[in-house]
Design an enzyme around this catalytic site. Structure first.
Site, PDB file in Angstrom:
ATOM      1  N   SER A 123     -28.758 -50.526  19.759  1.00 29.05           N
ATOM      2  CA  SER A 123     -27.794 -51.379  19.066  1.00 29.05           C
ATOM      3  C   SER A 123     -27.118 -50.659  17.908  1.00 29.05           C
ATOM      4  O   SER A 123     -26.328 -51.263  17.191  1.00 29.05           O
ATOM      5  CB  SER A 123     -28.483 -52.642  18.550  1.00 29.05           C
ATOM      6  OG  SER A 123     -29.553 -52.312  17.690  1.00 29.05           O
ATOM      7  N   HIS A 144     -24.280 -50.899  24.847  1.00 31.75           N
ATOM      8  CA  HIS A 144     -24.941 -51.887  23.993  1.00 31.75           C
ATOM      9  C   HIS A 144     -24.643 -53.292  24.502  1.00 31.75           C
ATOM     10  O   HIS A 144     -23.591 -53.869  24.233  1.00 31.75           O
ATOM     11  CB  HIS A 144     -24.483 -51.734  22.538  1.00 31.75           C
ATOM     12  CG  HIS A 144     -25.098 -52.760  21.638  1.00 31.75           C
ATOM     13  ND1 HIS A 144     -24.441 -53.278  20.540  1.00 31.75           N
ATOM     14  CD2 HIS A 144     -26.305 -53.396  21.680  1.00 31.75           C
ATOM     15  CE1 HIS A 144     -25.217 -54.164  19.941  1.00 31.75           C
ATOM     16  NE2 HIS A 144     -26.348 -54.266  20.620  1.00 31.75           N
ATOM     17  N   GLU A 156     -20.682 -52.999  24.470  1.00 26.57           N
ATOM     18  CA  GLU A 156     -20.045 -51.890  23.759  1.00 26.57           C
ATOM     19  C   GLU A 156     -20.375 -50.592  24.495  1.00 26.57           C
ATOM     20  O   GLU A 156     -21.547 -50.239  24.641  1.00 26.57           O
ATOM     21  CB  GLU A 156     -20.552 -51.815  22.322  1.00 26.57           C
ATOM     22  CG  GLU A 156     -20.084 -52.973  21.453  1.00 26.57           C
ATOM     23  CD  GLU A 156     -20.664 -52.923  20.052  1.00 26.57           C
ATOM     24  OE1 GLU A 156     -19.897 -52.689  19.104  1.00 26.57           O
ATOM     25  OE2 GLU A 156     -21.885 -53.139  19.907  1.00 26.57           O
ATOM     26  N   ASN A 195     -22.535 -54.634  15.266  1.00 25.95           N
ATOM     27  CA  ASN A 195     -23.626 -54.709  14.296  1.00 25.95           C
ATOM     28  C   ASN A 195     -23.192 -54.338  12.887  1.00 25.95           C
ATOM     29  O   ASN A 195     -23.777 -54.822  11.908  1.00 25.95           O
ATOM     30  CB  ASN A 195     -24.807 -53.849  14.748  1.00 25.95           C
ATOM     31  CG  ASN A 195     -25.829 -54.685  15.488  1.00 25.95           C
ATOM     32  OD1 ASN A 195     -26.083 -55.831  15.134  1.00 25.95           O
ATOM     33  ND2 ASN A 195     -26.408 -54.129  16.540  1.00 25.95           N
TER      34      ASN A 195
END
Length: 325
Positions: A123, A144, A156, A195
């Site tokens: 992540s 991700h 992602e 994130n």
């Protein structure tokens, strides 16, 4: 290697993310090799996939008669070499620890065919550093998925410093074939896109809680019933345009100086971890959790996400049925 050359997919790690990722590819018609060190984890993973599919059936996103066929495409194993020796694309989904991931990639590099692409579901850890553990860094890429991976549409796709354009594009196209909505992350930066934004918000949330500006319940209420409710419909940059970029500048001109700018984790987080309050894993976090309460919260989350994301999931299911044998 092109996307049409991907015939068999591997997933290393069968926990929360791994079993959901295996489900995504199995639904898309790919034979999947799912590997974990423990037989009990694999049994729980397959039970989890079945429960996910049954929930999809309740929402008419799969037919009940499709469930066994999807499950039959997932072959589980505790033997890494046996499971990954003939895959064309593999997703690593082990815990967020750089050394652990490097160890897995080093093993995969020696086991997987030379043409195979090695992807990490990290992540936010460096894809470049993970790829450095292999002799094929040009074939290492980030994918991700977001939790829960069988529901959340976006993946992602992250390009490391050594990732080739071919690997990057093949991975992007494979995510589309799996029914996902891929987003290209062109630079290998910590946290990627999602994130970085999420943790910037959390930093302020924890600061507000630590300063006793509001309770956890009211902070969550404000987020869920204001900009949080709007975000699935219109993104932050679209919102800035609609509000007026000039207004956004004015607000930031006076507000930013008051927003938390710490470069260290919040003290409230550190204290909670020191006390062993990890959330649902221990029964106490920002809220108090029983087994029944946590199960209901997850079921409620998944049902609401399915309803919200149904247009994407219906499109995903069409892709799955067109790919299925």
């Amino acid at each position: 290697m092109g996307v049409e050359d991907v015939k068999r997919v591997g997933v290393v790690g069968a926990g929360t993310m791994g079993h959901g990722i295996a489900q995504v590819f199995a639904q898309a018609g790919y034979p999947v090799a799912l590997m974990s060190r423990r037989e009990t984890t694999l049994r729980q993973a397959l039970e989890g996939v079945k429960l996910n599919l049954m929930r999809f059936a309740e929402h008419k996103l799969v037919q009940e008669e499709e469930i066994e066929a999807i499950l039959s495409r997932i072959e589980s194993s505790v033997n890494l070499e046996k499971a990954m020796s003939d895959v064309d694309f593999v997703v690593e989904a082990v815990p967020e620890d750089m050394e652990a991931k490097k160890e897995v990639f080093q093993s995969l590099d020696s086991i997987c065919p030379e043409h195979a692409i090695l992807a990490s579901n990290t992540s936010g850890l460096s894809i470049t550093k993970i790829g450095s553990a292999t002799r094929r860094p040009e074939k290492v890429v980030g994918t991700h998925f977001w939790n829960p991976p069988h529901i959340m549409p976006l993946v992602e796709v992250v390009k490391g410093a050594s990732t080739s354009d071919e690997t990057f594009q093949t991975t992007f196209e494979l995510m589309e074939r799996a029914g996902k909505v891929p987003a290209k992350v062109l630079k290998d930066i910590p946290g990627f896109i999602g994130n970085r934004i999420q943790h910037a918000m959390w930093r302020e949330v924890f600061s507000l809680l630590d300063k006793e500006v509001a309770t956890a319940e009211d902070i969550d209420k404000v987020v869920k019933l204001t900009f949080g409710a709007r975000l699935p419909i219109i993104g932050p940059l679209e919102t800035a345009d609609l509000n007026g970029v000039d207004l956004t500048l004015k607000v930031q001109s006076y507000l930013l100086k008051y927003i938390d700018r710490s470069t260290e984790p919040a003290e409230i987080l550190k204290k909670m971890v020191e006390k062993g309050n990890f959330g649902i894993k221990t029964g106490k976090g920002f809220y108090t959790w029983t087994k029944e309460k946590s199960e209901k919260a997850i079921a409620r989350r998944d049902d609401k996400l399915i309803k919200l994301l149904k247009p994407y999931l219906r499109k995903q299911q069409k892709v799955h049925r067109s790919n299925s044998p």
